[in-house]
Design a protein around this motif. Structure first.
Motif, mmCIF file in Angstrom:
data_model
loop_
_atom_site.group_PDB
_atom_site.id
_atom_site.type_symbol
_atom_site.label_atom_id
_atom_site.label_comp_id
_atom_site.label_asym_id
_atom_site.label_seq_id
_atom_site.Cartn_x
_atom_site.Cartn_y
_atom_site.Cartn_z
ATOM 1 N N LEU A 43 -47.307 145.026 90.423
ATOM 2 C CA LEU A 43 -47.784 143.688 90.758
ATOM 3 C C LEU A 43 -47.188 143.023 91.999
ATOM 4 O O LEU A 43 -47.868 142.227 92.638
ATOM 5 C CB LEU A 43 -47.549 142.752 89.557
ATOM 6 C CG LEU A 43 -48.226 143.144 88.240
ATOM 7 C CD1 LEU A 43 -47.836 142.176 87.132
ATOM 8 C CD2 LEU A 43 -49.730 143.183 88.393
ATOM 9 N N ALA A 67 -53.241 141.716 91.763
ATOM 10 C CA ALA A 67 -52.465 142.812 91.169
ATOM 11 C C ALA A 67 -52.385 143.958 92.168
ATOM 12 O O ALA A 67 -53.412 144.541 92.524
ATOM 13 C CB ALA A 67 -53.131 143.261 89.872
ATOM 14 N N VAL A 69 -51.485 146.937 91.954
ATOM 15 C CA VAL A 69 -51.939 148.246 91.447
ATOM 16 C C VAL A 69 -53.448 148.433 91.631
ATOM 17 O O VAL A 69 -53.925 149.567 91.763
ATOM 18 C CB VAL A 69 -51.522 148.426 89.956
ATOM 19 C CG1 VAL A 69 -52.237 147.445 89.042
ATOM 20 C CG2 VAL A 69 -51.729 149.828 89.458
ATOM 21 N N TRP A 74 -58.544 142.059 92.113
ATOM 22 C CA TRP A 74 -58.009 141.579 90.828
ATOM 23 C C TRP A 74 -57.060 140.415 91.119
ATOM 24 O O TRP A 74 -55.857 140.602 91.212
ATOM 25 C CB TRP A 74 -57.293 142.704 90.090
ATOM 26 C CG TRP A 74 -56.858 142.351 88.696
ATOM 27 C CD1 TRP A 74 -56.682 141.096 88.163
ATOM 28 C CD2 TRP A 74 -56.520 143.263 87.647
ATOM 29 N NE1 TRP A 74 -56.268 141.178 86.866
ATOM 30 C CE2 TRP A 74 -56.165 142.495 86.515
ATOM 31 C CE3 TRP A 74 -56.480 144.649 87.563
ATOM 32 C CZ2 TRP A 74 -55.780 143.089 85.323
ATOM 33 C CZ3 TRP A 74 -56.093 145.235 86.375
ATOM 34 C CH2 TRP A 74 -55.755 144.456 85.267
ATOM 35 N N ILE A 176 -53.806 139.952 80.689
ATOM 36 C CA ILE A 176 -53.641 141.366 81.067
ATOM 37 C C ILE A 176 -53.246 142.172 79.830
ATOM 38 O O ILE A 176 -53.796 143.243 79.548
ATOM 39 C CB ILE A 176 -52.565 141.522 82.175
ATOM 40 C CG1 ILE A 176 -53.067 140.905 83.474
ATOM 41 C CG2 ILE A 176 -52.199 142.981 82.363
ATOM 42 C CD1 ILE A 176 -52.080 141.012 84.637
ATOM 43 N N LEU A 180 -55.317 145.070 78.377
ATOM 44 C CA LEU A 180 -54.846 146.439 78.629
ATOM 45 C C LEU A 180 -54.127 147.067 77.450
ATOM 46 O O LEU A 180 -54.081 148.293 77.326
ATOM 47 C CB LEU A 180 -53.936 146.473 79.862
ATOM 48 C CG LEU A 180 -54.571 146.078 81.195
ATOM 49 C CD1 LEU A 180 -53.608 146.342 82.343
ATOM 50 C CD2 LEU A 180 -55.882 146.835 81.443
ATOM 51 N N ASP A 233 -43.025 142.300 78.387
ATOM 52 C CA ASP A 233 -43.347 143.581 79.057
ATOM 53 C C ASP A 233 -42.101 144.468 79.027
ATOM 54 O O ASP A 233 -41.689 145.029 80.037
ATOM 55 C CB ASP A 233 -43.779 143.298 80.506
ATOM 56 C CG ASP A 233 -44.483 144.501 81.153
ATOM 57 O OD1 ASP A 233 -45.066 145.320 80.423
ATOM 58 O OD2 ASP A 233 -44.457 144.592 82.396
ATOM 59 N N PHE A 253 -44.150 138.370 82.317
ATOM 60 C CA PHE A 253 -45.125 138.265 81.226
ATOM 61 C C PHE A 253 -44.614 137.381 80.081
ATOM 62 O O PHE A 253 -45.241 137.302 79.029
ATOM 63 C CB PHE A 253 -45.444 139.653 80.663
ATOM 64 C CG PHE A 253 -46.384 140.479 81.530
ATOM 65 C CD1 PHE A 253 -47.705 140.666 81.179
ATOM 66 C CD2 PHE A 253 -45.928 141.064 82.699
ATOM 67 C CE1 PHE A 253 -48.572 141.418 81.970
ATOM 68 C CE2 PHE A 253 -46.778 141.822 83.506
ATOM 69 C CZ PHE A 253 -48.113 141.992 83.139
ATOM 70 N N ARG A 340 -52.003 152.786 74.672
ATOM 71 C CA ARG A 340 -52.446 152.264 75.973
ATOM 72 C C ARG A 340 -51.762 152.979 77.142
ATOM 73 O O ARG A 340 -52.341 153.139 78.215
ATOM 74 C CB ARG A 340 -52.272 150.752 76.038
ATOM 75 C CG ARG A 340 -50.876 150.214 76.224
ATOM 76 C CD ARG A 340 -50.605 149.954 77.700
ATOM 77 N NE ARG A 340 -49.378 149.169 77.867
ATOM 78 C CZ ARG A 340 -49.173 148.327 78.840
ATOM 79 N NH1 ARG A 340 -50.086 148.170 79.763
ATOM 80 N NH2 ARG A 340 -48.044 147.672 78.934
ATOM 81 N N ARG A 341 -50.504 153.440 76.943
ATOM 82 C CA ARG A 341 -49.812 154.158 78.013
ATOM 83 C C ARG A 341 -50.356 155.574 78.185
ATOM 84 O O ARG A 341 -50.022 156.266 79.142
ATOM 85 C CB ARG A 341 -48.308 154.229 77.726
ATOM 86 C CG ARG A 341 -47.589 152.878 77.768
ATOM 87 C CD ARG A 341 -47.639 152.244 79.126
ATOM 88 N NE ARG A 341 -46.752 151.085 79.230
ATOM 89 C CZ ARG A 341 -46.686 150.322 80.311
ATOM 90 N NH1 ARG A 341 -47.431 150.557 81.376
ATOM 91 N NH2 ARG A 341 -45.867 149.282 80.342
ATOM 92 N N LEU A 345 -55.066 151.756 81.494
ATOM 93 C CA LEU A 345 -54.935 151.637 82.956
ATOM 94 C C LEU A 345 -53.536 151.999 83.454
ATOM 95 O O LEU A 345 -53.388 152.654 84.486
ATOM 96 C CB LEU A 345 -55.266 150.197 83.388
ATOM 97 C CG LEU A 345 -55.065 149.913 84.872
ATOM 98 C CD1 LEU A 345 -56.340 150.223 85.648
ATOM 99 C CD2 LEU A 345 -54.650 148.470 85.124
HETATM 100 C C1 SR1 Z 1 -52.185 145.302 86.118
HETATM 101 S S1 SR1 Z 1 -50.630 145.301 85.422
HETATM 102 C C2 SR1 Z 1 -50.467 146.744 84.483
HETATM 103 C C3 SR1 Z 1 -49.254 146.779 83.649
HETATM 104 O O1 SR1 Z 1 -48.104 146.649 84.466
HETATM 105 C C4 SR1 Z 1 -47.220 145.706 83.890
HETATM 106 O O2 SR1 Z 1 -45.901 146.128 83.984
HETATM 107 C C5 SR1 Z 1 -47.683 145.537 82.453
HETATM 108 O O3 SR1 Z 1 -47.142 146.517 81.600
HETATM 109 C C6 SR1 Z 1 -49.149 145.680 82.623
HETATM 110 O O4 SR1 Z 1 -49.809 145.964 81.418
#
Ligand code: SR1
Ligand code: MG
Length: 397
Positions: A43, A67, A69, A74, A176, A180, A233, A253, A340-341, A345
């Motif tokens: 981020l 963001a 990433v 976004w 988020i 996510l 987070d 977060f 999710r990991r 995403l």
């Molecule tokens: C778009 S942010 C993706 C992830 O990165 C952050 O560290 C959080 O874990 C988030 O879900």
């Protein structure tokens, strides 16, 4: 620490970061400053500014209005820098030894200037290298217990608690996580990212109504249970450590949410690292999970007995009830984090660096099974030993 509201936002450059450090007189006059942008997260920009002679250094972290990433498509609130600064300051009231020192912040520029922790290593990278980080879970257990207990209704006056809840309203970053962690991986959503070989396993998750019902309940808790100021987070990429020291970073977060969410993210990320290892090297991670929980219980119970403000903290059985609910939720949240990991995403290097490819796929399949089982069996897994046995049983199947 001073906080400022300057009038214009613009992203810093390396030379801009040096100019800012000089203007704020954070180094000796006439010092020769060097700067590198070292951010490797999803981020933000992170500048390390160093005095070439004394080697003293600081970190200037700046939020981008999107963001990193994904890119400018976004958009993301700059207010997360304010949240991060205030969360670090709040946590420092209870556990200054486990958070970086904050030197300065500017809400409009969305920057937080803090202690440089590069003497330590990001714990995810250290664990992937096979380091044990023996004190990590003892420190994290204490960090969790104190930051969570002392910001909860068990410990603070209800008016003050509500003012804190208001201060930490964090809708964009919570969204988020809602998407996510709790939503997208459980549906055919275009943010998901997984290898074609996982297609059948993923389809099974999307079809599993019993699993989705439990995820819905966990998401509801994340949305509504304003129990304590959670980090929000707390994965191993948000923790710097070595064998002696531990520092928790990146609380952008943070918001008032369920205590079990932070605990569950820690469990989930330790487990992700455990299953990436050969069976004979997994033990240290299970010990980290047990120690995190045992130290959490010990410190939380001590704080409850000594500093409980809520009158019902004196009632027999209430502490045990609260702890068992936290554990149950943590097991479910850990399951969501693992899933999710693996297919969402934001991946983790623990899994993505596994070689060869076939091994990576089979460990990811295992991750999906473990994640689903944890979510569906929250109520039957009563403590860390049973948690370990449950996961080991699934690993050995
Ligand atoms: C778009 S942010 C993706 C992830 O990165 C952050 O560290 C959080 O874990 C988030 O879900
Ligand atoms: Mg982060």
């Amino acid at each position: 620490m001073s906080t400022k509201k300057s009038s214009v936002y613009e992203p810093l450059t390396e030379s801009g970061a040096i100019a800012l450090a000089k203007r704020l007189q954070l180094f000796e006059e006439n010092s020769n400053l060097l700067c590198n942008e070292i951010g490797d997260g999803n981020l933000n920009l992170v500048f390390k500014v160093k005095d070439s002679k004394t080697e003293e250094s600081i970190i200037i972290k700046q939020a981008l209005p999107y963001a990193k990433v994904v890119g400018e498509s976004w958009p993301l609130t700059l207010d997360r820098a304010r949240i991060e600064t205030h969360a670090l300051l709040k946590q420092a009231e209870f556990v200054p030894q486990y958070v970086p020192k904050v030197f300065y912040s500017d809400e409009k520029l969305a920057i937080t200037i803090m202690e440089d922790l590069s003497r330590l290593q990001i714990s995810r990278a250290a664990l992937i290298e096979g380091k044990d980080l023996l004190l990590l879970s003892k420190h994290i257990g204490e960090f969790l217990a104190k930051t969570l207990f002392y910001t909860s209704d068990y410990a603070v006056n209800q008016h003050y608690k509500k003012s804190l809840v208001k201060q930490f309203i964090n809708p964009d970053l919570c969204k988020i996580t809602e998407d996510l962690v709790f939503t997208d991986p459980f549906f055919d959503h275009d943010t998901n990212d997984f290898e074609p070989e996982l297609g059948q396993d993923v389809e099974q998750i999307w079809q599993d109504q019993a699993l989705k019902l439990e995820v819905a309940k966990l998401k509801q808790k994340f949305l509504t249970k304003a129990e304590a100021l959670v980090h929000g987070d707390l994965h191993t990429g948000s923790i710097f450590a070595d064998d002696k020291e531990t520092k928790v970073i990146d609380p952008e977060f943070a918001y008032f949410g369920p205590i079990g969410f932070d605990v569950g993210q820690v469990f989930g990320n330790f487990l992700l690292n455990a299953i990436s290892r050969d069976v004979e090297n997994q033990g240290v991670l299970f010990t980290h999970i047990e120690t995190t929980w045992n130290v959490f219980v010990e410190e939380f119970s001590k704080a409850w007995k000594n500093d409980g403000l809520e009158i019902f903290t004196k009632v027999d059985g209430y502490l045990e009830h609260v702890l068992s609910e936290i554990f149950e939720e943590a097991v479910g949240f850990a399951g969501c984090e693992i899933i999710r990991r693996t297919i969402g995403l934001a991946h983790v290097a623990d899994l993505d660096s596994i070689q060869p490819y076939e091994k990576r796929i089979s460990i990811k399949q295992l991750a999906l099974t473990i994640g689903s089982e944890l979510i569906k069996n929250q109520k039957t897994i009563k403590g860390p030993t049973q948690f370990k046995d449950y996961v080991k049983q699934t690993v050995n199947q």
